[in-house]
Design a protein around this motif. Structure first.
Motif, PDB file in Angstrom:
ATOM      1  N   LYS A  41      -5.375 -15.234  -2.117  1.00 13.28           N
ATOM      2  CA  LYS A  41      -4.079 -14.699  -1.701  1.00 13.28           C
ATOM      3  C   LYS A  41      -3.414 -15.671  -0.731  1.00 13.28           C
ATOM      4  CE  LYS A  41      -1.470 -10.864  -1.664  1.00 13.28           C
ATOM      5  NZ  LYS A  41      -0.999 -10.181  -2.862  1.00 13.28           N
ATOM      6  N   THR A  44      -1.727 -18.381  -2.564  1.00 13.22           N
ATOM      7  CA  THR A  44      -0.483 -17.881  -3.153  1.00 13.22           C
ATOM      8  C   THR A  44       0.626 -17.878  -2.107  1.00 13.22           C
ATOM      9  OG1 THR A  44      -1.813 -16.441  -4.560  1.00 13.22           O
ATOM     10  CG2 THR A  44       0.531 -15.950  -4.442  1.00 13.22           C
ATOM     11  N   TYR A  47       1.796 -21.451  -1.279  1.00 11.57           N
ATOM     12  CA  TYR A  47       2.680 -21.997  -2.307  1.00 11.57           C
ATOM     13  C   TYR A  47       4.072 -21.397  -2.170  1.00 11.57           C
ATOM     14  CZ  TYR A  47       4.687 -23.118  -6.826  1.00 11.57           C
ATOM     15  OH  TYR A  47       5.524 -23.574  -7.814  1.00 11.57           O
ATOM     16  N   ARG A  48       4.122 -20.064  -2.056  1.00 10.47           N
ATOM     17  CA  ARG A  48       5.407 -19.366  -1.945  1.00 10.47           C
ATOM     18  C   ARG A  48       6.177 -19.813  -0.706  1.00 10.47           C
ATOM     19  NH1 ARG A  48       5.003 -13.420   0.164  1.00 10.47           N
ATOM     20  NH2 ARG A  48       4.852 -14.641   2.075  1.00 10.47           N
TER      21      ARG A  48
END
Length: 114
Positions: A41, A44, A47-48
Protein backbone atom coordinates in the motif's frame (compact mmCIF):
# COMPACT_ATOMS: atom_id res chain seq x y z
CA UNK A 1 9.72 -38.10 1.15
CA UNK A 2 8.83 -34.55 2.21
CA UNK A 3 8.43 -31.95 -0.48
CA UNK A 4 11.39 -29.72 -1.19
CA UNK A 5 10.93 -26.13 -0.06
CA UNK A 6 13.54 -23.43 -0.35
CA UNK A 7 13.14 -22.05 3.16
CA UNK A 8 16.30 -19.95 2.86
CA UNK A 9 14.87 -17.94 -0.04
CA UNK A 10 11.36 -17.54 1.36
CA UNK A 11 12.70 -16.48 4.78
CA UNK A 12 15.03 -13.98 3.10
CA UNK A 13 12.12 -12.52 1.13
CA UNK A 14 10.06 -12.11 4.31
CA UNK A 15 12.98 -10.61 6.22
CA UNK A 16 13.56 -8.09 3.43
CA UNK A 17 9.99 -6.77 3.62
CA UNK A 18 9.92 -6.81 7.43
CA UNK A 19 13.07 -4.71 7.35
CA UNK A 20 11.34 -2.23 5.00
CA UNK A 21 8.37 -1.86 7.38
CA UNK A 22 10.59 -1.20 10.38
CA UNK A 23 9.33 1.76 12.41
CA UNK A 24 5.67 1.29 11.52
CA UNK A 25 2.94 1.07 14.16
CA UNK A 26 1.66 -2.15 15.74
CA UNK A 27 1.45 -5.36 13.71
CA UNK A 28 2.45 -3.52 10.53
CA UNK A 29 6.10 -3.98 11.47
CA UNK A 30 6.29 -7.61 12.62
CA UNK A 31 3.33 -9.67 11.33
CA UNK A 32 4.19 -10.94 7.86
CA UNK A 33 0.82 -10.60 6.09
CA UNK A 34 0.02 -7.23 7.66
CA UNK A 35 3.55 -5.94 6.96
CA UNK A 36 3.39 -7.10 3.34
CA UNK A 37 0.02 -5.41 2.77
CA UNK A 38 1.22 -2.23 4.45
CA UNK A 39 4.41 -2.16 2.36
CA UNK A 40 2.49 -2.74 -0.90
CA UNK A 41 0.00 0.00 0.00
CA UNK A 42 2.94 2.29 0.78
CA UNK A 43 4.33 1.75 -2.72
CA UNK A 44 0.92 2.62 -4.18
CA UNK A 45 0.77 5.83 -2.14
CA UNK A 46 4.33 6.72 -3.13
CA UNK A 47 3.52 6.34 -6.83
CA UNK A 48 0.28 8.31 -6.53
CA UNK A 49 1.81 11.08 -4.45
CA UNK A 50 4.75 11.63 -6.79
CA UNK A 51 2.08 12.83 -9.22
CA UNK A 52 0.03 14.71 -6.59
CA UNK A 53 3.13 16.54 -5.34
CA UNK A 54 3.46 18.32 -8.69
CA UNK A 55 -0.17 19.47 -8.51
CA UNK A 56 0.04 20.67 -4.91
CA UNK A 57 3.26 22.62 -5.52
CA UNK A 58 1.76 24.33 -8.56
CA UNK A 59 -1.27 25.29 -6.45
CA UNK A 60 1.04 26.69 -3.74
CA UNK A 61 2.98 28.76 -6.28
CA UNK A 62 -0.25 30.16 -7.71
CA UNK A 63 -1.46 31.17 -4.23
CA UNK A 64 1.83 32.93 -3.49
CA UNK A 65 1.86 34.74 -6.84
CA UNK A 66 -1.78 35.78 -6.34
CA UNK A 67 -1.05 37.18 -2.87
CA UNK A 68 1.90 39.20 -4.19
CA UNK A 69 -0.04 40.36 -7.28
CA UNK A 70 -2.93 41.62 -5.15
CA UNK A 71 -0.51 43.82 -3.20
CA UNK A 72 0.24 45.42 -6.59
CA UNK A 73 -3.52 45.82 -7.28
CA UNK A 74 -3.64 43.00 -9.82
CA UNK A 75 -5.31 39.61 -9.71
CA UNK A 76 -3.36 36.44 -10.53
CA UNK A 77 -5.08 36.05 -13.89
CA UNK A 78 -4.49 39.70 -14.84
CA UNK A 79 -0.81 39.34 -13.94
CA UNK A 80 -0.33 36.10 -15.90
CA UNK A 81 -2.25 37.51 -18.89
CA UNK A 82 -0.10 40.64 -18.91
CA UNK A 83 3.11 38.56 -18.61
CA UNK A 84 2.16 36.45 -21.64
CA UNK A 85 1.13 39.54 -23.63
CA UNK A 86 4.47 41.23 -22.81
CA UNK A 87 6.28 38.04 -23.90
CA UNK A 88 7.95 37.53 -20.52
CA UNK A 89 8.75 33.82 -20.22
CA UNK A 90 8.97 33.10 -16.49
CA UNK A 91 7.56 30.01 -14.83
CA UNK A 92 5.34 29.97 -11.75
CA UNK A 93 7.98 28.35 -9.54
CA UNK A 94 10.48 31.18 -10.15
CA UNK A 95 7.77 33.86 -9.98
CA UNK A 96 6.54 32.53 -6.61
CA UNK A 97 10.11 32.46 -5.30
CA UNK A 98 10.64 36.08 -6.36
CA UNK A 99 7.33 37.09 -4.76
CA UNK A 100 8.37 35.49 -1.47
CA UNK A 101 12.09 36.23 -1.25
CA UNK A 102 12.76 39.22 -3.54
CA UNK A 103 9.67 41.44 -3.45
CA UNK A 104 11.61 44.25 -5.18
CA UNK A 105 12.37 42.03 -8.18
CA UNK A 106 8.71 40.96 -8.31
CA UNK A 107 7.65 44.62 -8.17
CA UNK A 108 10.08 45.39 -11.05
CA UNK A 109 8.41 42.68 -13.18
CA UNK A 110 4.97 44.12 -12.38
CA UNK A 111 6.15 47.64 -13.30
CA UNK A 112 7.49 46.31 -16.61
CA UNK A 113 4.10 44.89 -17.64
CA UNK A 114 1.98 47.85 -16.50
Amino acid sequence: MPRSVNHVASRAKRKKILKLTKGQYGARKNVWTVAKNSWEKGLTYAYRDRKAKKRSFRALWIQRINAAARQENLSYSQLMGALHKAGIEINRKVLADLAMNQPDAFKAIVEKIK
